[in-house]
Design a protein around this motif. Structure first.
Motif: not given
Length: 435
Positions: A419-427, A188-190, A378-385, A233-239
Motif C-alpha cells: 500500500s506504500l507503493g509510489r505510483d499512485s497514478i496507476i492506483q 505497529l512500528f512501521s 525505493k518503491i515500497i519502504s525501507g522497512d519492508f527491506a 528494535c535496535i534498527w527502529y530506535v536507531g532510525k
C-alpha cells in the motif's frame, strides 16, 4: 463505482488486520479473514480486469519480479506437495514409540503454497493506497493487541499457555506464536509512524508495544525470535531516535532499559542465551543430544541428503537419508531424529533437500527482489527491506514454509507494505476507471 471500489480496499485492509491480530488467539479465525480479504480483492480485480494488465506492465520492474516470485514459490509448494504427497500417501514413519502420518506434513506445505498463490489480488488491490495515512488502521491494530493482552492478563500467562483450549486452537508449534507477536510489533512500528494526527498517542503506544513485545516474545523462550526482535528494535530506535524530541528520547531510553533489565532478571533470558553456548560446546565434545546439537546434526544430514539426491525428494525419502547419516555419524542423535521429519531448522537446506536447486533459487528470488524493490527503486519502504532481511536471517536457524500460518501472515504484511507503493497514478486509474 469508484466509491464502491474504495470501500472494497478499506474492507480488505480491515480484514487483513483481523487476520494479523486474530492469529494471536485463533488461527482459524485468521484464515477465514484472510480468505474473505482475498475474495474481496479478487472482486476488485474482476471489476477492473481490463486495467490490470496495464497496471502490471506499467509497474516498476522489481514489483513485477516480486509478484512473479510469489507465484513461483507458492506454485512450487503446491505442485511438490501434491506430487510427492500422492506418491507417499499412507506412508507412516516410526520414531521411537510414535508413529507419524506424512500426509499431515504435506498438507502444511500445501496450505503454505495456497496462501502465496491466492495472495496476488491483495497486492494489486492495495498497491499505492497509503493506508498508513488512515488513523483508523493504527487504532484497529492497537485495539486488537490490547484486547489480546487483557485476555492473557485475565486468564493468567501460565494458564493461557497451558490450557487445553489454547493447544486446540494454536497447536503445538510455539515458534509460530512467537513469530506472530513479532509480526504484530513490526506492523505497529512501521505503519504507526505515518499517523501524524495521532503523534502523541503514537509515541506513547509505541513504548507500550515495545514493552509488550519484549515481555511476550521472550516468554516464548524462542531464541531465533529473540534475536530478530532485538535486531529490529535496535534498527527502529536507531532510525527514529534522532527525530524524536529530547524528552521522548529520555523516555525511550529509560523504558527500554527497564524492560531489558526486567526480562533478564525475571524471565531468565540470560540463562537461555548462555545455554546456547554450552550446547555448542557439548556437541563438539561428543554430546550432541541437545537443541543446538540436533540442529548441527540435521544440517550435516541435509547436506548428505542433497548430495545423494540433488533434484528433489519426498519427505519420507529425505528422512531415510537423514536417518542414515545421523545414525552412522551423529551418535544416533535423538534430538535430531525427533525433529528432522518435519524440517531441519534451516529453510535454505529444507528447500534444497526437498525441492532441489529450483526450490532454493525461487526462494532467493523472492527475498532478493523484495529487498531490491524497497531499496534500489525505493518503491515500497525501507522497512519492508529490513523485514525481509530479518526473515532471511530467521531462515538460517529455523524453517518457514512448514508453517502455513506464518506464510499467510507474511503475505498479509507484504500486501500491507504494498500500500506504500509510489505510483499512485496507476492506483487512481484502477479505482476511478479512467482510461
Amino acid at each position: 463505482m469508484s466509491a464502491f471500489l474504495t470501500k472494497i480496499q478499506y474492507a480488505v485492509v480491515i480484514l487483513l488486520c483481523v487476520a494479523l491480530g486474530g492469529a494471536l488467539i485463533d488461527d482459524r479465525a485468521a484464515w477465514h479473514a484472510y480468505y474473505a480479504a482475498v475474495i474481496l480483492a479478487s472482486l476488485f480485480c474482476l471489476l477492473r480486469a481490463k486495467l490490470i494488465v496495464e497496471w502490471f506492465l506499467r509497474s516498476p520492474f522489481w514489483v513485477k519480479v516480486f509478484l512473479v516470485a510469489i507465484i513461483m514459490v507458492g506454485g512450487l509448494e503446491l505442485s511438490w506437495s501434491l506430487v510427492y504427497g500422492q506418491q507417499e500417501e499412507g506412508l507412516v514413519i516410526n520414531i521411537g514409540e510414535n508413529y507419524y502420518q506424512l500426509s499431515s506434513i504435506y498438507s502444511r506445505h500445501f496450505y503454505s503454497g495456497l496462501a502465496m498463490v491466492i495472495s496476488i489480488p491483495l497486492f494489486i488491490c492495495l498497491y499505492g493506497v497509503k493506508i498508513y495515512q488512515r488513523p483508523i488502521f493504527l487504532i484497529f491494530m492497537a485495539m486488537g493487541l490490547f484486547v489480546f493482552l487483557l485476555v492473557v492478563l485475565v486468564l493468567g500467562i501460565d494458564e493461557w499457555q497451558n490450557t487445553s483450549s489454547r493447544v486446540q486452537l494454536k497447536g503445538d508449534w510455539p515458534i509460530t506464536t512467537a513469530m506472530e507477536y513479532f509480526f504484530i510489533i513490526i506492523m505497529l512500528f512501521s505503519f504507526g509512524k505515518g499517523v501524524d494526527t495521532l503523534s502523541i498517542i503514537k509515541k506513547g503506544s509505541g513504548i507500550i508495544v515495545a514493552v509488550c513485545g519484549f515481555i511476550f516474545v521472550w516468554l516464548t523462550d524462542t531464541r531465533s525470535v529473540l534475536v530478530l526482535l532485538t535486531l529490529y528494535c535496535i534498527w527502529y530506535v536507531g532510525k527514529s531516535f534522532p527525530s524524536c524530541p529530547r524528552n521522548i528520547r529520555l523516555l525511550i531510553i529509560l523504558t527500554l532499559s527497564m524492560v531489558v533489565l526486567g526480562c533478564l532478571y525475571h524471565f531468565n533470558v540470560a540463562n537461555r542465551l548462555f545455554s546456547t553456548y554450552f550446547e555448542i560446546v557439548q556437541y563438539f565434545n561428543g554430546q550432541p543430544n541437545t537443541s543446538m546439537g540436533g540442529r548441527f546434526s540435521m544440517w550435516k544430514g541435509s547436506i548428505f541428503a542433497i548430495l545423494e539426491s540433488p533434484w528433489s525428494n519426498g519427505i519420507g525419502e529425505r528422512y531415510f537419508y537423514l536417518q542414515q547419516y545421523v545414525m552412522l555419524n551423529e551418535y544416533s542423535n535423538r534430538a535430531a531424529l525427533e525433529a528432522m521429519l518435519y524440517h531441519v531448522h534451516n529453510e535454505y537446506l529444507d528447500a534444497l533437500s526437498l525441492k532441489g536447486i529450483k526450490g532454493l533459487l525461487v526462494m532467493l528470488l523472492l527475498f532478493s527482489s523484495g529487498v531490491l524493490m524497497a531499496v534500489k527503486d525505493k518503491i515500497i519502504s525501507g522497512d519492508f527491506a529490513f523485514f525481509l532481511l530479518l526473515i532471511m536471517i530467521y531462515c538460517l536457524f529455523d524453517s518457514f514454509f512448514i508453517h502455513p500460518d506464518l506464510v499467510m501472515l507474511f503475505c498479509v504484511i507484504s500486501a500491507l507494505y504494498f500500500s506504500l507503493g509510489r505510483d499512485s497514478i496507476i492506483q487512481s486509474r484502477l479505482v476511478q476507471g479512467n482510461g
